[in-house]
Write an enzyme that holds these catalytic residues in place. Structure first.
Site, PDB file in Angstrom:
ATOM      1  CG  ASP A  21       2.881  -9.840   3.064  1.00 54.87           C
ATOM      2  OD1 ASP A  21       2.020  -9.637   3.942  1.00 54.87           O
ATOM      3  OD2 ASP A  21       3.499 -10.923   2.958  1.00 54.87           O
ATOM      4  CG  ASN A  69      -6.400 -11.589   2.186  1.00 50.35           C
ATOM      5  OD1 ASN A  69      -6.105 -10.773   1.328  1.00 50.35           O
ATOM      6  ND2 ASN A  69      -5.476 -12.232   2.874  1.00 50.35           N
TER       7      ASN A  69
HETATM    8  C1  FPP Z   1      -1.042  -7.524   3.591  1.00 50.62           C
HETATM    9  O1  FPP Z   1      -0.534  -7.260   4.855  1.00 50.62           O
HETATM   10  C2  FPP Z   1      -2.035  -6.556   3.174  1.00 50.62           C
HETATM   11  C3  FPP Z   1      -3.327  -6.825   2.825  1.00 50.62           C
HETATM   12  C4  FPP Z   1      -3.886  -8.181   2.802  1.00 50.62           C
HETATM   13  C5  FPP Z   1      -4.258  -5.765   2.470  1.00 50.62           C
HETATM   14  C6  FPP Z   1      -3.657  -4.656   1.676  1.00 50.62           C
HETATM   15  C7  FPP Z   1      -4.625  -3.558   1.567  1.00 50.62           C
HETATM   16  C8  FPP Z   1      -4.326  -2.250   1.653  1.00 50.62           C
HETATM   17  C9  FPP Z   1      -2.974  -1.686   1.798  1.00 50.62           C
HETATM   18  C10 FPP Z   1      -5.415  -1.292   1.486  1.00 50.62           C
HETATM   19  C11 FPP Z   1      -5.642  -1.205   0.024  1.00 50.62           C
HETATM   20  C12 FPP Z   1      -6.346  -0.015  -0.328  1.00 50.62           C
HETATM   21  C13 FPP Z   1      -6.494   0.345  -1.613  1.00 50.62           C
HETATM   22  C14 FPP Z   1      -7.240   1.543  -1.914  1.00 50.62           C
HETATM   23  C15 FPP Z   1      -5.911  -0.456  -2.712  1.00 50.62           C
HETATM   24  P1  FPP Z   1      -0.798  -8.348   5.992  1.00 50.62           P
HETATM   25  O2  FPP Z   1      -2.051  -7.992   6.691  1.00 50.62           O
HETATM   26  O3  FPP Z   1      -0.780  -9.701   5.373  1.00 50.62           O
HETATM   27  O4  FPP Z   1       0.445  -8.128   6.901  1.00 50.62           O
HETATM   28  P2  FPP Z   1       1.206  -9.246   7.771  1.00 50.62           P
HETATM   29  O5  FPP Z   1       1.739 -10.263   6.809  1.00 50.62           O
HETATM   30  O6  FPP Z   1       2.285  -8.458   8.435  1.00 50.62           O
HETATM   31  O7  FPP Z   1       0.204  -9.816   8.732  1.00 50.62           O
END
Ligand code: FPP
Length: 249
Positions: A21, A69
């Site tokens: 996250d 998501n």
């Molecule tokens: C959360 O941060 C992250 C996600 C929902 C996506 C995670 C995906 C990746 C890191 C890419 C994965 C790739 C592979 C190959 C596994 P957020 O967007 O919720 O951050 P925020 O809370 O700061 O808005």
């Protein structure tokens, strides 16, 4: 002494699950758009996978895309799906070289066709590997998984292939997408949030939780080792008292 050297390699969690996250907030801090944060987040995935290998972790489950998501802006969802497809297709050779086996949990049928196909292809190409098992939770929702298990068991009872008395915890666990995967001993969530967010609700019944303020793109190998060290400093009692643990260890 490095953090890795401090780890008791014979007592590392066999299975670590991570709620990655903070990509969006990290990107904002850099004055970039959210997708930039996800892109850099892939670097952290690589780091953590290598760290897991070195620390003797057998299963690593990453929450890459939750059912919730889909509610994000269309460009972000499309960008995330593209990132997944490209990352997996670019990395599958390297994963193979490192003896990593990649699989998914979640509702794959709800994913765009190319994403589903890429995941199936990566699974087929790496399924014989015996090293770390990298499990990506994609279009995953624990409530969805639990509902499916209930429906499947109800059907078996209706068709008389199972009696109500035969429904044990094991029978139930075998209906989950994590069948044959041991429950995670350690659940990590980055970015200072303290929620479980519909992740592995059944499987984390006895997991230790580790929360860190670090945003996912900044989470590197040493941060994983710190989480493992923190885990190793805890006493896991499973409802017993300390004296009972001492006798069995
Ligand atoms: C959360 O941060 C992250 C996600 C929902 C996506 C995670 C995906 C990746 C890191 C890419 C994965 C790739 C592979 C190959 C596994 P957020 O967007 O919720 O951050 P925020 O809370 O700061 O808005």
């Amino acid at each position: 002494m490095s953090a890795l050297e401090k780890i008791d390699i014979n007592n590392t969690p066999e299975h670590i699950a991570i709620i990655m996250d903070g990509n969006g907030r990290w990107a904002k801090q850099q004055g970039e758009d959210r997708l930039f944060g996800h892109n850099i987040g892939v670097e952290s995935v690589r780091e953590v996978l290598k760290g897991a290998q070195q620390a003797n972790v057998k299963y690593l489950t990453l929450y890459a895309f939750s059912t919730e998501n889909w509610n994000r802006p269309k460009e972000e969802v499309e960008g995330l799906m593209n990132l997944l497809v490209h990352t997996i297709s670019n990395e599958v050779e390297e994963l193979n070289k490192n003896n990593v086996c990649i699989s998914t949990i979640g509702n794959l049928d709800g994913l765009p066709g190319d994403c589903k196909a890429e995941m199936q292809n990566a699974y087929e190409q790496t399924k014989k590997n015996t090293g770390v098992q990298l499990i990506l939770a994609l279009n995953y929702s624990a409530k969805w998984e639990l509902m499916n298990a209930v429906k499947s068991i109800a059907n078996k009872v209706k068709e008389n292939s199972l009696t109500i008395n035969e429904i044990t915890e094991q029978v139930f666990a075998d209906e989950l997408t994590t069948k044959n995967i041991p429950d995670p001993e350690l659940l990590i969530r980055t970015s200072g949030e303290h929620r479980v967010s519909n992740f592995l609700l059944w499987q984390i019944a006895y997991s230790e939780f580790y929360f860190t303020e670090i945003l996912w793109p900044d989470f590197k190998r040493d941060n994983l080792y710190e989480a493992i060290l923190d885990y190793q400093s805890r006493e896991r009692r499973f409802g017993m008292v300390s004296e009972q643990i001492e006798k069995t260890s």
